[in-house]
Design an enzyme around this catalytic site. Structure first.
Site, PDB file in Angstrom:
ATOM      1  N   ASP A 247       0.871  -1.175   0.000  1.00  0.00           N
ATOM      2  CA  ASP A 247       0.000   0.000   0.000  1.00  0.00           C
ATOM      3  C   ASP A 247       0.903   1.218   0.000  1.00  0.00           C
ATOM      4  O   ASP A 247       1.949   1.221   0.658  1.00  0.00           O
ATOM      5  CB  ASP A 247      -0.910   0.000   1.248  1.00  0.00           C
ATOM      6  CG  ASP A 247      -2.132   0.881   1.052  1.00  0.00           C
ATOM      7  OD1 ASP A 247      -3.246   0.336   0.962  1.00  0.00           O
ATOM      8  OD2 ASP A 247      -1.959   2.123   0.952  1.00  0.00           O
TER       9      ASP A 247
ATOM     10  N   THR B  59     -13.242  -1.982  -9.223  1.00  0.00           N
ATOM     11  CA  THR B  59     -14.385  -1.781 -10.128  1.00  0.00           C
ATOM     12  C   THR B  59     -13.927  -0.954 -11.334  1.00  0.00           C
ATOM     13  O   THR B  59     -13.222   0.040 -11.177  1.00  0.00           O
ATOM     14  CB  THR B  59     -15.509  -1.037  -9.384  1.00  0.00           C
ATOM     15  OG1 THR B  59     -15.854  -1.808  -8.231  1.00  0.00           O
ATOM     16  CG2 THR B  59     -16.734  -0.859 -10.264  1.00  0.00           C
TER      17      THR B  59
ATOM     18  N   LYS C 133     -20.388  -6.022 -12.802  1.00  0.00           N
ATOM     19  CA  LYS C 133     -20.110  -5.321 -11.541  1.00  0.00           C
ATOM     20  C   LYS C 133     -20.785  -3.948 -11.489  1.00  0.00           C
ATOM     21  O   LYS C 133     -21.457  -3.603 -10.513  1.00  0.00           O
ATOM     22  CB  LYS C 133     -18.596  -5.170 -11.354  1.00  0.00           C
ATOM     23  CG  LYS C 133     -18.202  -4.251 -10.200  1.00  0.00           C
ATOM     24  CD  LYS C 133     -18.745  -4.768  -8.864  1.00  0.00           C
ATOM     25  CE  LYS C 133     -18.799  -3.682  -7.825  1.00  0.00           C
ATOM     26  NZ  LYS C 133     -17.777  -3.706  -6.859  1.00  0.00           N
TER      27      LYS C 133
ATOM     28  N   CYS D 100     -19.686   2.522  -3.192  1.00  0.00           N
ATOM     29  CA  CYS D 100     -19.977   1.889  -4.489  1.00  0.00           C
ATOM     30  C   CYS D 100     -21.167   2.503  -5.220  1.00  0.00           C
ATOM     31  O   CYS D 100     -21.052   2.921  -6.371  1.00  0.00           O
ATOM     32  CB  CYS D 100     -20.233   0.413  -4.292  1.00  0.00           C
ATOM     33  SG  CYS D 100     -18.853  -0.449  -3.541  1.00  0.00           S
TER      34      CYS D 100
ATOM     35  N   TYR E 187     -23.132   5.671   6.691  1.00  0.00           N
ATOM     36  CA  TYR E 187     -23.990   5.742   5.502  1.00  0.00           C
ATOM     37  C   TYR E 187     -25.067   4.680   5.508  1.00  0.00           C
ATOM     38  O   TYR E 187     -26.045   4.778   4.761  1.00  0.00           O
ATOM     39  CB  TYR E 187     -23.153   5.713   4.214  1.00  0.00           C
ATOM     40  CG  TYR E 187     -22.670   4.351   3.773  1.00  0.00           C
ATOM     41  CD1 TYR E 187     -23.458   3.531   2.980  1.00  0.00           C
ATOM     42  CD2 TYR E 187     -21.411   3.894   4.135  1.00  0.00           C
ATOM     43  CE1 TYR E 187     -23.008   2.290   2.563  1.00  0.00           C
ATOM     44  CE2 TYR E 187     -20.950   2.658   3.726  1.00  0.00           C
ATOM     45  CZ  TYR E 187     -21.757   1.858   2.942  1.00  0.00           C
ATOM     46  OH  TYR E 187     -21.314   0.621   2.537  1.00  0.00           O
ATOM     47  N   LYS E 188     -24.902   3.647   6.375  1.00  0.00           N
ATOM     48  CA  LYS E 188     -25.994   2.675   6.486  1.00  0.00           C
ATOM     49  C   LYS E 188     -26.031   2.058   7.879  1.00  0.00           C
ATOM     50  O   LYS E 188     -25.090   2.224   8.660  1.00  0.00           O
ATOM     51  CB  LYS E 188     -25.921   1.615   5.402  1.00  0.00           C
ATOM     52  CG  LYS E 188     -24.769   0.653   5.473  1.00  0.00           C
ATOM     53  CD  LYS E 188     -24.937  -0.312   4.304  1.00  0.00           C
ATOM     54  CE  LYS E 188     -24.021  -1.491   4.369  1.00  0.00           C
ATOM     55  NZ  LYS E 188     -24.245  -2.420   3.262  1.00  0.00           N
TER      56      LYS E 188
HETATM   57  N1  SAJ Z   1     -30.223   2.310   0.940  1.00  0.00           N
HETATM   58  C1  SAJ Z   1     -31.515   2.818   0.953  1.00  0.00           C
HETATM   59  N2  SAJ Z   1     -32.557   1.936   0.852  1.00  0.00           N
HETATM   60  C2  SAJ Z   1     -32.368   0.594   0.781  1.00  0.00           C
HETATM   61  C3  SAJ Z   1     -31.047   0.086   0.741  1.00  0.00           C
HETATM   62  C4  SAJ Z   1     -30.000   0.965   0.829  1.00  0.00           C
HETATM   63  O1  SAJ Z   1     -31.740   4.022   1.051  1.00  0.00           O
HETATM   64  O2  SAJ Z   1     -33.364  -0.138   0.744  1.00  0.00           O
HETATM   65  C5  SAJ Z   1     -29.091   3.230   1.043  1.00  0.00           C
HETATM   66  C6  SAJ Z   1     -28.220   2.922   2.249  1.00  0.00           C
HETATM   67  O3  SAJ Z   1     -28.689   3.561   3.399  1.00  0.00           O
HETATM   68  C7  SAJ Z   1     -26.873   3.452   1.811  1.00  0.00           C
HETATM   69  C8  SAJ Z   1     -26.863   3.173   0.312  1.00  0.00           C
HETATM   70  O4  SAJ Z   1     -28.229   3.046  -0.064  1.00  0.00           O
HETATM   71  O5  SAJ Z   1     -26.754   4.835   2.033  1.00  0.00           O
HETATM   72  C9  SAJ Z   1     -26.092   1.957  -0.067  1.00  0.00           C
HETATM   73  O6  SAJ Z   1     -26.544   0.864   0.711  1.00  0.00           O
HETATM   74  P1  SAJ Z   1     -26.285  -0.678   0.366  1.00  0.00           P
HETATM   75  O7  SAJ Z   1     -27.048  -1.491   1.335  1.00  0.00           O
HETATM   76  O8  SAJ Z   1     -26.523  -0.932  -1.057  1.00  0.00           O
HETATM   77  O9  SAJ Z   1     -24.778  -0.863   0.780  1.00  0.00           O
HETATM   78  P2  SAJ Z   1     -23.351  -0.692   0.076  1.00  0.00           P
HETATM   79  O10 SAJ Z   1     -23.120   0.611  -0.539  1.00  0.00           O
HETATM   80  O11 SAJ Z   1     -22.420  -1.128   1.136  1.00  0.00           O
HETATM   81  O12 SAJ Z   1     -23.437  -1.685  -1.116  1.00  0.00           O
HETATM   82  C10 SAJ Z   1     -22.790  -2.850  -1.109  1.00  0.00           C
HETATM   83  C11 SAJ Z   1     -22.710  -3.227  -2.563  1.00  0.00           C
HETATM   84  N3  SAJ Z   1     -21.636  -4.147  -2.715  1.00  0.00           N
HETATM   85  C12 SAJ Z   1     -20.632  -3.887  -3.549  1.00  0.00           C
HETATM   86  O13 SAJ Z   1     -20.533  -2.920  -4.225  1.00  0.00           O
HETATM   87  C13 SAJ Z   1     -19.571  -4.897  -3.628  1.00  0.00           C
HETATM   88  C14 SAJ Z   1     -24.044  -3.759  -3.056  1.00  0.00           C
HETATM   89  O14 SAJ Z   1     -23.856  -4.372  -4.307  1.00  0.00           O
HETATM   90  C15 SAJ Z   1     -24.672  -4.769  -2.105  1.00  0.00           C
HETATM   91  O15 SAJ Z   1     -25.974  -5.082  -2.583  1.00  0.00           O
HETATM   92  C16 SAJ Z   1     -24.798  -4.147  -0.727  1.00  0.00           C
HETATM   93  O16 SAJ Z   1     -23.479  -3.783  -0.298  1.00  0.00           O
HETATM   94  C17 SAJ Z   1     -25.417  -5.125   0.280  1.00  0.00           C
HETATM   95  O17 SAJ Z   1     -26.501  -5.606   0.005  1.00  0.00           O
HETATM   96  O18 SAJ Z   1     -24.844  -5.357   1.329  1.00  0.00           O
END
Ligand code: SAJ
Length: 426
Positions: free
Chosen positions: A34, A127, A211, A265, A323-324
């Site tokens: 890194d 990605t 992806k 992402c 963020y989540k």
């Molecule tokens: N969110 C909403 N409503 C929902 C789901 C999510 O507003 O119903 C918001 C979350 O609060 C957050 C954002 O969207 O701010 C993204 O949330 P996410 O659950 O999709 O989480 P990420 O960003 O961590 O997405 C990752 C992704 N993985 C990769 O890129 C490798 C995504 O493809 C997966 O589906 C997700 O994790 C997962 O399900 O855990």
């Protein structure tokens, strides 16, 4: 395949670090590089520089501090020299202008290209936008020689979520896209050594689309329900109740509305997917980005409405900076945007997050004398809190829930407003 192989991992962030540790745990000899010297120094001390909410990651860092199977360095030559396989895991962000930034990936590839040994495998986990494997990755790796038969090159895009890095690595299916026929087959045994889920072999261009499209699709789905929330606000309908009833129809799986889409992402992958499109044809992916990006401003407007005339003297607490839910990751947090809008208008704003050091005071302390508590993230702690006791500490017991987190929770007489229903009180 087993630990007689030596692998190198380029970039030890959310993707590279768990990958390096998973390979080390499977018995491989791993070199990790890194460019951040402080990051390497922390890891060498056995400390976890990433997600504090993933104890298994911390355990593996400590386990391999002196296992003799992990060598950490800032020197690309030292990491890749003699390696049988090289996994490239550097971030590929979007600039503020909306343009993809390939410079970090290009620099990493240029740093390793002269030193990767003949017949080695190079797997790009970062990605990519469609086309980047052929336009950027292969030319840099080629570096004056034929990539085949001298190198096998694949795109095996990561599918990791913060908080579940190691379990995703083990249990989420992988897609491996080869540049030349046979390349994906060379990569597969490496992934089979650390992944229990199915592994699908395809071509590099398909893997690039898979992806970026899987995340763009999720962004579009969230945008749909966020648009519905905006509509329900106007009509005075509870969007959460409507969503639950829509989902009783077979094949309808509406996601949850919220204050915006954060993380590393989703906000960028749709833009990467679109980056080779030069015409101005209508785009559902671009529209979804605009809708999701507009949500923090909608939440801000609702806060202003709820504060009404007394707004100058009101004390607002934003609950949740991650963020989540149940994460400590604040990348692209919608809460930051709402806080910035509030701060521009009123000065100070209180932010709480049970998972973030410095913001993790007790809810009872945070809500003392507060007029409006805004649920920005559906953390379990917020669901399980003793709200009847908490609302007694608030000056005006008003709660605005942007996630529907407290819909079924007893608020002990607190006045409840939920996103997507301006008249929605309990
Ligand atoms: N969110 C909403 N409503 C929902 C789901 C999510 O507003 O119903 C918001 C979350 O609060 C957050 C954002 O969207 O701010 C993204 O949330 P996410 O659950 O999709 O989480 P990420 O960003 O961590 O997405 C990752 C992704 N993985 C990769 O890129 C490798 C995504 O493809 C997966 O589906 C997700 O994790 C997962 O399900 O855990």
């Amino acid at each position: 395949m087993n630990g007689s192989k030596h692998i190198a991992v380029i970039g030890l962030g959310y993707v590279g670090l768990p990958l390096a540790l998973a390979f080390a745990d499977a018995g491989f000899v791993v070199s990790g590089v890194d460019i951040r010297a402080t990051h390497i120094a922390l890891l060498k001390q056995g400390r976890n520089p990433l997600d504090k909410l993933e104890p298994e990651l911390a355990r593996l860092i400590a386990k391999h501090q002196n296992s003799g199977r992990v060598n950490l360095t800032t020197d690309h030559y030292e990491a890749v020299i003699g390696a049988d396989a090289v996994f490239v895991c550097v971030a590929t962000p979007i600039e503020k202008s909306g343009m993809a930034r390939w410079i970090d990936l290009g620099n990493a590839l240029a740093a390793i290209a002269p030193h990767v040994r003949d017949n080695a495998l190079v797997s790009i986990e970062s990605t990519l936008a469609p086309g980047i494997m052929y336009s950027l990755v292969v030319p840099i790796l080629r570096n004056g020689r034929n990539p085949r038969p001298e190198l096998a090159i694949v795109h095996a895009p990561e599918r990791l979520t913060p908080g579940k890095l190691l379990s995703n690595l083990k249990y989420v299916p992988r897609v491996i896209g080869g540049v030349f026929p046979g390349d994906a087959e060379i990569a597969a045994p490496y992934y089979r050594a650390i992944c229990k889920a199915p592994i699908y072999l395809t071509t590099a261009p398909v893997a690039e689309i898979v992806k970026t499209a899987e995340n763009a699709y999720r962004d579009v789905q969230i945008a749909f329900v966020n648009e519905l929330a905006r509509l329900c606000e106007i009509l005075g309908v509870d969007v959460f109740e409507a969503r639950n009833l829509i989902n009783t129809c077979p094949g309808r799986d509406l996601l949850l509305p919220g204050p915006g889409v954060g993380g590393h992402c989703l906000p960028k992958d749709g833009l990467l997917l679109l980056s080779s499109i030069t015409d101005s044809a209508p785009s559902v992916i671009r529209a979804a980005r605009q809708i999701n990006d507009s949500m923090p401003a909608l939440v801000f407007e609702r806060i202003i409405d709820l504060m009404g005339e007394k707004s100058e003297k009101y004390r607002v607490a934003l609950l949740g900076l991650a963020y989540k839910a149940d994460s400590a990751d604040t990348r692209n947090s919608p809460t930051r945007q709402v806080a910035r809008l509030l701060a521009n208008r009123y000065g100070d704003v209180i932010i709480h997050d049970p998972n973030i050091q410095g913001l993790d005071e007790s809810l009872a302390t945070i809500l003392n004398g507060v007029d409006l508590a805004v649920i920005m993230v559906g953390h379990t702690e917020y669901k399980q809190a003793d709200w009847p006791a908490l609302v007694k500490r608030m000056r005006a017991p008003v709660i605005f829930d942007t996630r529907g987190t407290l819909k079924e929770v007893d608020l002990g007489g607190g006045v409840y407003h939920v996103l997507g229903n301006p008249r929605g009180t309990k």
